[in-house]
Design a protein around this motif. Structure first.
Motif, mmCIF file in Angstrom:
data_model
loop_
_atom_site.group_PDB
_atom_site.id
_atom_site.type_symbol
_atom_site.label_atom_id
_atom_site.label_comp_id
_atom_site.label_asym_id
_atom_site.label_seq_id
_atom_site.Cartn_x
_atom_site.Cartn_y
_atom_site.Cartn_z
ATOM 1 N N UNK A 21 35.866 16.951 22.804
ATOM 2 C CA UNK A 21 36.318 16.254 21.346
ATOM 3 C C UNK A 21 36.507 14.724 21.431
ATOM 4 N N UNK A 22 35.665 14.262 20.475
ATOM 5 C CA UNK A 22 35.594 12.546 20.301
ATOM 6 C C UNK A 22 36.279 12.244 19.065
ATOM 7 N N UNK A 23 36.935 11.403 19.170
ATOM 8 C CA UNK A 23 37.708 10.610 18.058
ATOM 9 C C UNK A 23 37.349 9.138 18.167
ATOM 10 N N UNK A 24 37.294 8.202 17.066
ATOM 11 C CA UNK A 24 36.821 7.220 16.474
ATOM 12 C C UNK A 24 38.000 6.091 16.848
ATOM 13 N N UNK A 84 19.491 13.408 18.901
ATOM 14 C CA UNK A 84 20.904 13.798 18.111
ATOM 15 C C UNK A 84 20.758 15.583 18.313
ATOM 16 N N UNK A 85 19.863 15.917 17.869
ATOM 17 C CA UNK A 85 19.816 17.604 17.895
ATOM 18 C C UNK A 85 19.867 17.998 19.310
ATOM 19 N N UNK A 86 19.235 17.268 20.090
ATOM 20 C CA UNK A 86 19.297 17.795 21.609
ATOM 21 C C UNK A 86 20.701 17.675 22.230
ATOM 22 N N UNK A 87 21.377 16.499 21.822
ATOM 23 C CA UNK A 87 22.554 16.185 22.308
ATOM 24 C C UNK A 87 23.617 17.196 21.767
ATOM 25 N N UNK A 88 23.475 17.408 20.692
ATOM 26 C CA UNK A 88 24.384 18.260 19.769
ATOM 27 C C UNK A 88 24.103 19.868 20.555
ATOM 28 N N UNK A 129 33.280 14.124 16.444
ATOM 29 C CA UNK A 129 32.697 15.188 17.102
ATOM 30 C C UNK A 129 33.435 16.174 17.983
ATOM 31 N N UNK A 130 33.084 17.237 18.097
ATOM 32 C CA UNK A 130 33.596 18.157 18.867
ATOM 33 C C UNK A 130 32.383 19.252 19.332
ATOM 34 N N UNK A 131 32.907 20.187 20.004
ATOM 35 C CA UNK A 131 31.620 21.381 20.218
ATOM 36 C C UNK A 131 32.171 22.589 20.165
ATOM 37 N N UNK A 132 31.617 23.751 20.155
ATOM 38 C CA UNK A 132 31.815 25.111 20.001
ATOM 39 C C UNK A 132 33.138 25.437 21.002
ATOM 40 N N UNK A 133 33.120 25.049 22.347
ATOM 41 C CA UNK A 133 33.965 25.575 23.266
ATOM 42 C C UNK A 133 35.475 25.070 23.065
ATOM 43 N N UNK A 134 35.413 23.858 22.348
ATOM 44 C CA UNK A 134 36.596 23.133 22.176
ATOM 45 C C UNK A 134 37.293 23.967 20.950
ATOM 46 N N UNK A 170 37.940 13.306 25.083
ATOM 47 C CA UNK A 170 38.576 14.324 25.954
ATOM 48 C C UNK A 170 37.919 15.568 26.187
ATOM 49 N N UNK A 171 37.903 16.044 27.516
ATOM 50 C CA UNK A 171 37.250 17.287 27.968
ATOM 51 C C UNK A 171 38.211 18.168 28.110
ATOM 52 N N UNK A 172 37.899 19.587 28.303
ATOM 53 C CA UNK A 172 39.142 20.524 28.312
ATOM 54 C C UNK A 172 38.134 21.663 29.283
ATOM 55 N N UNK A 173 38.593 21.762 30.444
ATOM 56 C CA UNK A 173 37.983 22.718 31.376
ATOM 57 C C UNK A 173 39.065 23.836 31.789
ATOM 58 N N UNK A 174 38.446 25.209 31.515
ATOM 59 C CA UNK A 174 39.036 26.381 32.011
ATOM 60 C C UNK A 174 38.926 26.485 33.618
#
Length: 653
Positions: free
Chosen positions: A150-153, A135-139, A160-165, A248-252
């Motif tokens: 961004x992930x929704x249930x 989980x730590x590696x994945x995060x 879940x989401x990441x910093x870029x989002x 969902x993924x968001x690419x610049x």
């Protein structure tokens, strides 16, 4: 949450997810193994209540000791744990090892001995540690990806989401959190123009939010592109997750789009430049064509105007040479030579201009080659005699297919070249059969041409190093270009110091079964006596006087007129034996039209058209009327030859 349904993730993220799934599978297999053993032993072992000490030892493997102390309270170690305590412990364990694993672990603890329980706890503990590591590696992988995620249930809540989002959307503090309904995030983004304007900009915010939520519930894949308020271009891709939920993924793609737009602009600019350049070339081409047409018209006019005085000078010089005594004969001969050189230079320049302008169009036809070669032999034979040379002609009965005018011009240039460079000896004109062709050859005893110069002399303004006399070096170049226009092959063999042979190959054709024969008694033109009556028409006074003087010296009675009406009046009073007509008569009249009117009035009448106009249409009209065309400046010997062939001693009434 599950990440197996993520689409568009980096390869390392997909690898971590795969490892996570593998570890979860190991835990599930062990749980199944223990469950089967518990089921098999259920008949022999009876579940017992867990004591607080047992529960403390079990929970302490997975939970902080402080938390365990809080959950179990101050009861004795052998005191049975109540239902509420078990539920609380199971809840906290679920957060660490999962709900199923926590329930299984407590169930086994009620049935198994302490040793077996220790073994199972160790297995679960090890698997949980691997799970937490992955989980730590994945995060970490997700946090460092250039794409926003961004992930929704299944309940459409953020899990879940990441910093870029978070950076892309710049949510206010507290808005982006686990369990937050994605509806709130969507509404916030729509209000700030980060999500499209809806259907023609008429949808309400609520309708637009519900439409997007409906897509997520239905698990409909999504791909779109949005321009954010800061001008960045963001590509959005959405895909359903197994068991429910959406990722969902968001690419610049701003840099890519700018590069594409720059390339498009470059292409458009290039197309515009090409179009502008093409337009400029078309304008230049049209200007060049207009200039060429103007040059052609100018040369046609100039050729006529320049040839008129030169034509008159040639005739006067020939007449003068016949009248002077021996002391003036050399002067007259030099005068004729100068005029002939001037004619050759002017004629060469005009031929080059006509070739460059594309106004020369071959008109091939079948004809007896002897008619052409005999006329050339007579004309150049007399010129050769004036230079102290001998020209021999070998007769031929062959017929060929070519344009007789252009072929004559090629042979004229060969013969003129021979006369210019041969100082003593002879010239031979004849032909040889060569397969389906006839090779017309002109041999000379001149200085010859060195092997390395034999190709160069066919170029414009190039002459051989042994060449003598005047000239621009255009004659052979003109012959070469005319031969290529006719698709005839030119040949050259030469022996320095001994002579040369120029040749042109012409297709042979079968002679007609009954070739037309014209019987016209010859008339002598050597002077003296009465050779006949000649009607001469020319609107140039000097040319008219020169022609009249020459014909009178040859023994002709001359009816001279400067216009068509005067010529018709003279012909009514005295019938001519032959008509010598200038083509351009002025006042809209021309020699061929006048000849037609003379025929209507007199019947058959031999005629010669004298002109500086080398238009192919004129030659065709003259050929259809059986009229000979001679070009200015006129060579008297050529006229003499034609008069012998064309004049009739008796005209049928």
């Amino acid at each position: 949450m599950g990440f197996a349904g993520l689409s568009g993730l980096a390869p390392i993220a997909r690898a971590v997810v795969a490892s996570l799934v593998t570890n979860l599978g190991i835990i599930a297999l062990f749980a199944l193994f223990v469950r089967k053993r518990a089921s098999a032993a259920s008949a022999a072992a009876v579940a017992h209540e867990l004591e607080r000490g047992e529960l403390r030892a079990l929970a302490g493997r997975f939970l902080p000791l402080e938390r365990v102390a809080v959950l179990l309270g101050d009861g004795g170690e052998h005191e049975t744990a109540g239902t509420s305590v078990l539920a609380t412990i199971e809840h906290d364990l679920s957060a660490v090892i999962g709900t199923a694993s926590a329930r299984l672990l407590l169930d086994v603890a009620r049935r198994e001995r302490s040793g077996q329980l220790d073994t199972l706890a160790a297995i679960v503990d090890e698997a949980s540690a691997d799970l937490r590591f992955n989980q730590r590696i994945l995060l970490a992988a997700l946090e460092n990806m250039s794409q926003g995620i961004c992930v929704v249930d299944a309940d459409l809540c953020v899990v879940a989401w990441n910093r870029r989002y978070a950076e892309l959307f710049a949510y206010p503090a507290g808005l982006l959190s686990v369990g937050r309904p994605v509806e709130e995030l969507t509404r916030w983004a729509i209000d700030r123009g980060m999500i499209g304007a809806g259907l023609a900009g008429l949808d309400s915010t609520a309708a637009r939010v519900q439409r997007r939520l409906a897509h997520m519930r239905a698990g409909t894949p999504l791909i779109s592109e949005r321009r954010f308020p800061d001008g960045s271009e963001i590509e959005i891709r959405g895909n359903p997750m197994p068991g429910g939920g959406f990722v969902a993924t968001f690419t610049d793609v701003t840099a890519f789009r700018h590069a594409a737009q720059a390339l498009t602009r470059a292409n458009e600019t290039l197309e515009q430049r090409v179009a502008e350049r093409t337009g400029e070339l078309e304008q230049a081409t049209r200007a060049a064509e207009r200039a060429s047409a103007t040059k052609t018209r100018f040369l046609a006019a100039v050729s006529h105007d320049l040839m008129q005085p030169l034509h008159a000078a040639q005739l006067f010089a020939h007449t003068l040479s016949a009248r002077v005594d021996d002391s003036g004969h050399d002067t007259a001969r030099h005068l004729q030579g100068a005029l002939e050189a001037t004619e050759a230079l002017l004629g060469g320049l005009l031929d080059i201009a006509r070739l460059d302008g594309g106004t020369l169009v071959p008109r091939p036809r079948d004809f007896a080659l002897h008619d052409l070669l005999a006329a050339l032999a007579a004309e150049f034979g007399a010129l050769a005699a004036q230079h102290g040379l001998r020209l021999d002609y070998v007769r031929t009965r062959h017929w060929v297919r070519s344009d007789p005018h252009l072929l004559r011009r090629v042979l004229q240039n060969f013969l003129s070249n021979a006369l210019r460079h041969v100082e003593r000896g002879q010239i031979l004109l004849g032909c040889r059969r060569e397969g389906e062709s006839l090779r017309i050859e002109i041999w000379d005893s001149g200085p010859g041409i060195a092997p390395h110069e034999q190709r160069l002399i066919f170029e414009e303004f190039r002459r051989g190093s042994r060449a003598s006399g005047q000239g621009l070096g255009l004659g052979l170049a003109i012959a070469d270009r005319m031969a290529r226009l006719l698709d005839h092959h030119l040949g050259l063999r030469s022996w320095p110091g001994r002579g040369s042979v120029f040749s042109v190959s012409v297709p042979r054709v079968a002679a007609p079964a009954t070739p037309p024969v014209r019987v016209r008694p010859a008339i002598e033109i050597t002077g003296g006596g009465n050779a006949g009556v000649a009607l001469v028409v020319d609107n140039e006074a000097q040319a008219l006087t020169a022609m009249k003087t020459l014909l009178v010296d040859w023994g002709w009675t001359v009816l001279a007129s400067g216009n068509a009406e005067g010529a018709l009046a003279l012909a009514r009073d005295e019938r001519p034996d032959i008509a010598i007509l200038d083509y351009h008569l002025g006042g809209g009249e021309d020699g061929l039209t006048l000849y037609t009117r003379l025929q209507e009035m007199l019947g058959e009448l031999p005629a010669v058209i004298v002109t500086a106009d080398r238009d192919s249409g004129l030659r065709k009209r003259a050929r259809d009327l059986d009229v000979v065309v001679l070009y200015k400046p006129l060579k008297p010997l050529a006229l003499a030859q034609v008069l012998r062939q064309r004049a009739a001693a008796v005209v049928e009434k």
